[in-house]
Structure formats: structure tokens, C-alpha cells
Design a protein around this motif. Structure first.
Motif, PDB file in Angstrom:
ATOM      1  N   ASP A 147     -11.005  -1.120   3.920  1.00 24.29           N
ATOM      2  CA  ASP A 147      -9.641  -1.563   3.634  1.00 24.29           C
ATOM      3  C   ASP A 147      -8.700  -1.411   4.825  1.00 24.29           C
ATOM      4  O   ASP A 147      -7.664  -2.069   4.884  1.00 24.29           O
ATOM      5  N   TYR A 148      -9.046  -0.542   5.766  1.00 23.86           N
ATOM      6  CA  TYR A 148      -8.156  -0.300   6.906  1.00 23.86           C
ATOM      7  C   TYR A 148      -7.934  -1.565   7.722  1.00 23.86           C
ATOM      8  O   TYR A 148      -6.812  -1.863   8.137  1.00 23.86           O
TER       9      TYR A 148
ATOM     10  N   PRO B 285      -8.660  -5.328   7.085  1.00 25.75           N
ATOM     11  CA  PRO B 285      -9.837  -5.018   6.269  1.00 25.75           C
ATOM     12  C   PRO B 285     -11.087  -5.733   6.800  1.00 25.75           C
ATOM     13  O   PRO B 285     -11.005  -6.655   7.608  1.00 25.75           O
TER      14      PRO B 285
ATOM     15  N   LYS C 230      -2.397   5.819   0.485  1.00 29.79           N
ATOM     16  CA  LYS C 230      -3.482   4.870   0.727  1.00 29.79           C
ATOM     17  C   LYS C 230      -3.604   4.569   2.215  1.00 29.79           C
ATOM     18  O   LYS C 230      -4.722   4.513   2.760  1.00 29.79           O
TER      19      LYS C 230
ATOM     20  N   GLU D  27      -6.953   5.349   4.526  1.00 28.35           N
ATOM     21  CA  GLU D  27      -7.612   4.307   5.323  1.00 28.35           C
ATOM     22  C   GLU D  27      -7.718   4.731   6.786  1.00 28.35           C
ATOM     23  O   GLU D  27      -8.767   4.515   7.431  1.00 28.35           O
TER      24      GLU D  27
ATOM     25  N   GLN E 282     -12.530   3.052   2.191  1.00 30.57           N
ATOM     26  CA  GLN E 282     -11.295   3.248   2.955  1.00 30.57           C
ATOM     27  C   GLN E 282     -11.428   2.624   4.345  1.00 30.57           C
ATOM     28  O   GLN E 282     -10.483   1.996   4.839  1.00 30.57           O
TER      29      GLN E 282
ATOM     30  N   LYS F 247       0.845  -1.190   0.000  1.00 31.49           N
ATOM     31  CA  LYS F 247       0.000   0.000   0.000  1.00 31.49           C
ATOM     32  C   LYS F 247       0.881   1.240   0.000  1.00 31.49           C
ATOM     33  O   LYS F 247       1.889   1.305   0.690  1.00 31.49           O
TER      34      LYS F 247
END
Length: 341
Positions: free
Chosen positions: A91-92, A94, A18, A22, A88, A14
């Protein structure tokens, strides 16, 4: 059928941008969850004593006129449900959504969601936004996430959460949704509620369920199929200070919940700029929400206690089976078992 899951972008390599996006996505949800309601409540009150008082008066008139809307389906906004910020947030960690069986849209459903966790992050991400493509994974279903009715008393915040498809967890609200002529209504109820949040200890799987039977009665009254849902990792994104049952601190939490509807918890995450400091940014631990197989339920306008107990027992067995089938693939040790209280 086999297990179907949402497809997420690769988590490796990442970019720094990005990662920052996130973190912003995860942090804004925490701040909104904790502070948006109190902030706008205070703002509307303070403006009454300034030259901007007409704004508060107009909103309070609107609030009076619009008071029953949350109990009548609310105001869902597909635009807000599809905001990029939710991808976002997804995906953090995930966050993933796993489908284990078909849920045909020719009937209604009551989904029991476990565990509550601190902020119900997996359930909001999967059922109240389209970040994991719920409408593609379960075509024809219309999800409703039932939350504390008191949240809909908070100005501005009530309008915001209604846009996600949130509704009060009240009989009036849920009966209205499940009585709609259009089938495919899927009500998601966090059965353990605020009490279960007190047991959101990382690595533990303690559910408040043994005496929670209202959701079963709801399903029986409407002939809606029961569906167990378990969100692995929900308890792991924050650290919690848990007080022993019977201690004065635990008594204070239960007393506060009795009057206010929610339990005050002492929890923390990591710092926004440093992973080694404490703060309110959740820990980036994978959350996997697994939707189980439906349990057909007959319609009984006045269900007996025997019927309620029967389907409650079936539900608990189905939930435990769902947990056992998926725990190891979700990083839970094989020796770990569900605990019901």
C-alpha cells in the motif's frame, strides 16, 4: 482475454496511523535487504569469541548439514508469505499486479522480470508474498523468485529468504524446480541482474537483455513457456547516481561485480520523518507489474544456437509489445521506448 488486476484499498484519506504503518513496511524491507545478511554473518562470527559460542557452533553445524537445501527447492513458508507487513509494503507505493492472459497450471513457466531496479521491490511483493493475491490471480502456479546465489551463503538470512520461495539463480537450482513431477512451477528470473541495476535511473527504461540468453536455454531444456514481465515504476522509487560508461567509476562498479556478483550503487530516497530530506525510505511512486502472454516453447534437451536465438528474438518482441501496450496507462509518456543493451 481482458486485463485483470489486483484490487487495492482506496489510497485517499489514509489515517496518520496507516501512513506510519506503510512507511514501516517499506523501511523494514530496505533495512532487511541491505543489512540483515551482513549483520547475522558478523553476529555468528563474534559469538564464537564469547560465552555464547555454542549458538554459533550449533548453527554452523546446521548450515553444513543444510547447505544444499536452497538448490533443492528450499523451505517455503506460506505463513511468512502472508504476513500483514507485506500488505503495508504494497500500500505504501502502491504495488499492483496485472494479469493479461491465462497461465494454465498444466505446464511450467520461465518468467523474465524487467527491470531489476535497485531492490526488486515489485517482484518480491507480487511473487514472493501473497499481498496481491498471486495464488488467486494465477491459481495452480507456484512462483519462485531466482536471486543471486551468494545470498544463500549468508547465515540466518538464507533461511529467511528461502521462506519466501526465493531460490538461487543457478542451473542446479532451476533445473531441480522445473524437473518436479508437479506442473505449474513458475520461475521468475531478473534477466538483467546486477548489471541492469546500474541503469535504474528514474524515467529511463534501459534493459540488459541483448546477450542474456541463458533463461531461453533453460526454457528450451524443460519445454517451459516464456513469459515477459515488466514492472513499471521500479526504477522510480530511488534516485541513482549513474556514472558514464567508460568512466573509472563505472569500471570500478563492473570490476566489483565481477568478483562479488553484485554492483555497488550510490542511491538514495527520502527521509523517514521528512519528505524534503534524503534517506533510505523509498519514494512512494506506484509500481505496476504486468505479466504478459506466454510464448510456447518446445522441449529441446540440447537446444541449438539457432533455436535459442529464435526464441530470444520472439521474447524481446513480446516484451517490447507488452511495454508499448501498457506504458501510457502506467504513467509513462507515449514517446518513451525501451532501450536494449
Amino acid at each position: 482475454m481482458g486485463v485483470a488486476t489486483t484490487l487495492l484499498p482506496p489510497t485517499t484519506s489514509k489515517t496518520l496511523q496507516k501512513q506510519h504503518l506503510e512507511a514501516v513496511g517499506a523501511y523494514q524491507y530496505v533495512l532487511t535487504f541491505l543489512f540483515m545478511g551482513p549483520f547475522f554473518s558478523l553476529l555468528v562470527f563474534v559469538l564464537l569469541f564469547t560465552s555464547l559460542w555454542p549458538f554459533s557452533v550449533f548453527y554452523l553445524v546446521w548450515l553444513y548439514v543444510d547447505w544444499d537445501t536452497p538448490n533443492q527447492g528450499g523451505r517455503r513458508s506460506e505463513w511468512i508469505r502472508n504476513w500483514a507487513i507485506w500488505r503495508q509494503l504494497r500500500d505504501y507505493y502502491p504495488v499492483k499486479l496485472v494479469k493479461t492472459a491465462e497461465l494454465p497450471p498444466d505446464r511450467n513457466y520461465v518468467l523474465g522480470a524487467h527491470p531489476h531496479g535497485i531492490m526488486c521491490t515489485g517482484f518480491l511483493c507480487n511473487f514472493s508474498t501473497e499481498s496481491n493475491g498471486f495464488s488467486q490471480l494465477f491459481p495452480g502456479l507456484r512462483p519462485w523468485l531466482a536471486v543471486l546465489a551468494g545470498l544463500f551463503y549468508l547465515p540466518v538470512y538464507r533461511d529467511y529468504i528461502m521462506s519466501f520461495g526465493l531460490c538461487p539463480v543457478s542451473r542446479q537450482s532451476l533445473d531441480f524446480i522445473l524437473s518436479q513431477p508437479q506442473l505449474g512451477q513458475a520461475v521468475v528470473i531478473m534477466v538483467g541482474g546486477a548489471h541492469e541495476a546500474l541503469y535504474s535511473v528514474p524515467g529511463e527504461h534501459c534493459l540488459t537483455l541483448q546477450k542474456r540468453k541463458g533463461f531461453v536455454r533453460l526454457a528450451l531444456r524443460h519445454g517451459a513457456s516464456l513469459v515477459p514481465v515488466y514492472s513499471f515504476g521500479e526504477n522510480d522509487i530511488f534516485r541513482l547516481k549513474a556514472f558514464a560508461t567508460g568512466s573509472w567509476q563505472h569500471w570500478c562498479q563492473l570490476t566489483f561485480k565481477k568478483f562479488m556478483g553484485f554492483s555497488p550503487c550510490i542511491f538514495w530516497g527520502r527521509g523517514l520523518f521528512s519528505a524534503t530530506s534524503w534517506g533510505l525510505l523509498p519514494f512512494a511512486v506506484p509500481i505496476t507489474t504486468v505479466v504478459g502472454r506466454p510464448i510456447p516453447v518446445p522441449q529441446r534437451l540440447h537446444p541449438t544456437e539457432e533455436e535459442v536465438n529464435h526464441y530470444h528474438a520472439l521474447y524481446m518482441m513480446a516484451l517490447e509489445q507488452l511495454f508499448e501496450e501498457h506504458k501510457e496507462s502506467c504513467g509513462v509518456p507515449a514517446s518513451t521506448c525501451l532501450t536494449f543493451i
